[in-house]
Scaffold this motif. Structure first.
Motif, mmCIF file in Angstrom:
data_model
loop_
_atom_site.group_PDB
_atom_site.id
_atom_site.type_symbol
_atom_site.label_atom_id
_atom_site.label_comp_id
_atom_site.label_asym_id
_atom_site.label_seq_id
_atom_site.Cartn_x
_atom_site.Cartn_y
_atom_site.Cartn_z
ATOM 1 N N ASP A 175 0.857 -1.187 0.000
ATOM 2 C CA ASP A 175 0.000 0.000 0.000
ATOM 3 C C ASP A 175 0.895 1.240 0.000
ATOM 4 O O ASP A 175 1.577 1.507 0.980
ATOM 5 N N PRO A 176 0.896 2.005 -1.081
ATOM 6 C CA PRO A 176 1.796 3.165 -1.181
ATOM 7 C C PRO A 176 1.442 4.310 -0.236
ATOM 8 O O PRO A 176 2.243 5.210 -0.041
ATOM 9 N N ASN A 177 0.264 4.298 0.371
ATOM 10 C CA ASN A 177 -0.161 5.383 1.265
ATOM 11 C C ASN A 177 0.372 5.244 2.685
ATOM 12 O O ASN A 177 0.330 6.187 3.465
ATOM 13 N N ILE A 178 0.844 4.080 3.050
ATOM 14 C CA ILE A 178 1.180 3.754 4.430
ATOM 15 C C ILE A 178 2.261 4.668 4.994
ATOM 16 O O ILE A 178 3.229 5.004 4.323
ATOM 17 N N THR A 179 2.072 5.025 6.273
ATOM 18 C CA THR A 179 3.139 5.649 7.046
ATOM 19 C C THR A 179 3.379 4.761 8.267
ATOM 20 O O THR A 179 2.442 4.168 8.809
ATOM 21 N N ILE A 180 4.631 4.677 8.658
ATOM 22 C CA ILE A 180 5.004 3.845 9.798
ATOM 23 C C ILE A 180 5.648 4.741 10.845
ATOM 24 O O ILE A 180 6.565 5.508 10.537
#
Length: 141
Positions: free
Chosen positions: A70-75
């Motif tokens: 998923d390219p939207n993910i932030t960690i």
């Protein structure tokens, strides 16, 4: 709804709504002996709706593959109750055993012990190809 604050762990945020369960199973979070919160369809000003996963433990896993999923993910990495790092995982140059080659003539279709390895060939279009037969990977996520 009340979800406790994480003291040491990982928050995977901005997951496309409905995808969190796939990520949960892919990371084998059901096997952990710690608190894991899975929030689905959370209201988001940026995305409309999103999913969030909160893991109350620091994991020793490759989070880079989440950039493919998923390219939207932030960690966010949390230590002692404070956010110490926040990043968007980039597309990995190579992914192993995340997707399988669909080419029936590929060596991976015949030899079961061979790892399914794909290399990134087009970053803009997010295209991966099998290193053995050059077949384009079908989007799994």
């Amino acid at each position: 709804m009340h979800i406790d604050e994480i003291q040491n762990g990982i928050v995977i945020d901005h997951i496309t709504a409905g995808k969190s369960l796939e990520i949960y199973h892919f990371l084998h979070l059901e096997e952990l002996d710690c608190s894991v919160a899975l929030l689905r369809n959370v209201v988001s000003q940026k995305m409309g709706r999103k999913d969030i996963i909160k893991i109350d433990q620091v994991l020793d896993i490759d989070l880079g593959v989440l950039g493919y999923m998923d390219p939207n993910i932030t960690i966010s990495i949390i230590k002692n109750g404070q956010k110490v790092d926040k990043f968007h995982p980039e597309l990995p140059e190579q992914i192993c055993d995340v997707i399988t080659c669909k080419n029936p003539r590929c060596i991976t279709s015949v030899e079961q012990e061979i790892k399914h390895i794909f290399k990134l060939t087009d970053r803009e279009r997010r295209i991966y190809r099998c290193i053995y037969c050059e077949s384009e990977a079908k989007k799994k996520f």
